[in-house]
Design an enzyme around this catalytic site. Structure first.
Site, short mmCIF file in Angstrom:
data_model
loop_
_atom_site.label_atom_id
_atom_site.label_comp_id
_atom_site.label_asym_id
_atom_site.label_seq_id
_atom_site.Cartn_x
_atom_site.Cartn_y
_atom_site.Cartn_z
N ASP A 41 0.89 -1.15 0.00
CA ASP A 41 0.00 0.00 0.00
C ASP A 41 0.94 1.21 0.00
O ASP A 41 2.01 1.16 0.58
CB ASP A 41 -0.81 -0.08 1.31
CG ASP A 41 -1.70 1.12 1.52
OD1 ASP A 41 -2.41 1.48 0.59
OD2 ASP A 41 -1.67 1.68 2.62
N GLY A 190 -5.04 3.65 -3.98
CA GLY A 190 -6.26 4.32 -4.41
C GLY A 190 -5.94 5.68 -4.99
O GLY A 190 -6.80 6.34 -5.58
N ASP A 236 -2.74 -0.51 5.71
CA ASP A 236 -3.00 0.09 7.02
C ASP A 236 -4.47 0.38 7.26
O ASP A 236 -4.90 0.50 8.40
CB ASP A 236 -2.21 1.40 7.14
CG ASP A 236 -2.66 2.44 6.12
OD1 ASP A 236 -3.33 2.06 5.14
OD2 ASP A 236 -2.34 3.61 6.31
N ASP A 240 -8.24 -1.99 3.74
CA ASP A 240 -7.28 -3.01 3.33
C ASP A 240 -7.54 -4.37 3.97
O ASP A 240 -6.96 -5.37 3.56
CB ASP A 240 -5.85 -2.56 3.70
CG ASP A 240 -5.45 -1.28 2.99
OD1 ASP A 240 -5.88 -1.10 1.84
OD2 ASP A 240 -4.74 -0.47 3.59
P1 ADP Z 1 -5.02 4.69 -0.35
O1 ADP Z 1 -5.28 3.92 0.90
O2 ADP Z 1 -4.30 3.88 -1.38
O3 ADP Z 1 -4.43 6.04 -0.11
P2 ADP Z 1 -7.82 5.39 -0.36
O4 ADP Z 1 -8.79 4.38 -0.82
O5 ADP Z 1 -7.70 5.65 1.09
O6 ADP Z 1 -6.44 4.97 -1.01
O7 ADP Z 1 -8.10 6.80 -1.09
C1 ADP Z 1 -8.12 6.89 -2.50
C2 ADP Z 1 -8.37 8.31 -2.94
O8 ADP Z 1 -9.67 8.72 -2.53
C3 ADP Z 1 -7.42 9.35 -2.36
O9 ADP Z 1 -6.23 9.45 -3.09
C4 ADP Z 1 -8.27 10.61 -2.48
O10 ADP Z 1 -8.23 11.10 -3.79
C5 ADP Z 1 -9.66 10.08 -2.19
N1 ADP Z 1 -9.98 10.21 -0.75
C6 ADP Z 1 -10.09 9.22 0.17
N2 ADP Z 1 -10.39 9.73 1.38
C7 ADP Z 1 -10.45 11.07 1.25
C8 ADP Z 1 -10.71 12.16 2.13
N3 ADP Z 1 -10.96 12.00 3.42
N4 ADP Z 1 -10.69 13.41 1.60
C9 ADP Z 1 -10.45 13.60 0.30
N5 ADP Z 1 -10.19 12.62 -0.57
C10 ADP Z 1 -10.18 11.37 -0.12
MG MG Z 2 -5.30 3.58 2.73
#
Ligand code: ADP
Ligand code: MG
Length: 346
Positions: A41, A190, A236, A240
């Site tokens: 990740d 993501g 984390d 996941d």
């Molecule tokens: P990763 O764990 O790989 O970072 P996430 O699934 O947590 O991926 O998030 C993917 C994308 O979704 C982020 O890069 C962002 O663009 C958007 N995102 C997720 N959570 C938020 C948040 N709280 N505020 C703004 N954007 C978010």
């Molecule tokens: Mg994440």
């Protein structure tokens, strides 16, 4: 006359190992030597996981930069994502009073939405814009290492915020060591394609998979497994957990969510990717020792047992029970000493 082969890993369900790892189940440790691919990740494992706002861009006159941050921070106060922490810090630095929100909702893997002062606000990923046929604004500029979130007010794009995170200094060496041991490393995130490519290139990883939604992470692990890979997954987030559970070895990052830590067989206490590498090398070294020790122990039985039973009695050789006991102890000591030589290069 069996001989106990000293095991380096005790039978407890939770034991602290050196090198910043918490090994929760022994199978996970024993399986670690078989790993052929590690899926990482990005945020918080390969990067520090501390996002800092590097740019605020307004796309409409009514919303200046402070207003973009003010609205975004209203939503982010309800989120635990590292992006949220970065945006809230910026609001604090700019002495912005964060307004209340209603109807908050996290759109898994894409962003957050809520009502602020009667207006419908979204803070979302570039992927969300594409899916909803919202055009990426002209003159949009963010460099390849920046994570970008868009702020939408009542279905119109008001602006965007670029954030940057740093690659962990230990990550490059970890990936290099994996490569030397013929273990593939894959980045799964993501976050957007550009950021994923840049991190993967800088670290010399084998490949990257970007803009994956949480449920797709699980599918990606399954795909790798059906291609014959023995897969470890590090992650984390709450998101996941399913991927950690399906991986052959699930490694939760210490600073992450409790659910991730519960699902995984191993917890990376210091979130240091080098600890994963040490774990694998340690697992391999332990296995080699175990085989050597089995040979020592069996050797004793193969030679001493027939002697004790009087196979060479006619030739005048008989192992007395007392001598047998001494030899047995010697062989145990040899095995124990051999095991104690187990060290992992750092
Ligand atoms: P990763 O764990 O790989 O970072 P996430 O699934 O947590 O991926 O998030 C993917 C994308 O979704 C982020 O890069 C962002 O663009 C958007 N995102 C997720 N959570 C938020 C948040 N709280 N505020 C703004 N954007 C978010
Ligand atoms: Mg994440």
């Amino acid at each position: 006359m069996g001989l106990a082969v000293p095991l380096v890993v005790a039978k407890s369900t939770a034991l602290s190992a050196k090198n910043g790892l918490l090994i929760k189940n022994r199978t996970a440790f024993e399986n670690s030597r078989k790993i052929t691919t590690i899926v990482f990740d990005k945020t918080g494992t390969l990067t520090v996981g501390r996002f800092e706002v590097s740019k605020i861009v307004s796309l409409q006159k009514e919303f200046n930069e402070n207003e973009i941050i003010r609205l975004a921070s209203a939503l982010e106060q309800k989120s635990e994502h590292p992006i949220a922490t970065g945006i809230l810090q910026k609001a604090k630095d700019l002495s912005i009073t964060v307004p209340e929100t209603e109807n908050f909702n996290a759109i898994t893997g894409k962003g957050v939405e809520a009502t602020v002062e009667g207006e419908k606000i979204l803070v979302v990923s570039p992927g969300y814009l594409k899916e909803n046929n919202l055009a990426i604004p002209e003159g949009f500029n963010a460099n390849d290492t920046e994570t970008v979130v868009f702020v939408i007010v009542n279905n119109e794009l008001a602006g965007y915020i670029a954030l940057s995170d740093e690659i962990r200094p230990e990550a490059a060496e970890a990936i290099k060591t994996l490569k030397e041991n013929n273990i593939k490393s894959i980045l799964l995130t993501g976050d957007n394609n550009k950021v994923a490519k840049s991190v993967s290139d800088v670290l010399g990883m084998d490949s990257f998979i970007a803009e994956v939604l949480p449920h797709q992470k699980l599918e990606k692990i399954k795909d790798l497994q059906s291609n014959g890979e023995f897969v470890a997954m590090t992650g984390d987030g709450v998101n996941d957990a399913p991927a950690l559970a399906i991986a052959d070895v699930g490694i939760a990052v210490g600073s992450g969510s409790d659910i991730a830590a519960e699902t995984a067989g191993i917890v990376l206490v210091n979130s240091n990717p080098k600890d994963v590498v040490n774990l694998i090398l340690f697992g391999k070294a332990t296995y080699r020792k175990m085989i050597q020790n089995l040979i020592w122990a069996t050797g004793y039985n193969v030679i001493a047992l027939p002697l004790a039973a009087g196979v060479l009695y006619k030739q005048g050789i008989l192992l007395s029970p007392a001598a047998g006991a001494v030899l047995m102890t010697v062989s145990t000591v040899v095995v124990a000493i051999n095991a104690s030589f187990l060290k992992v290069k750092k």
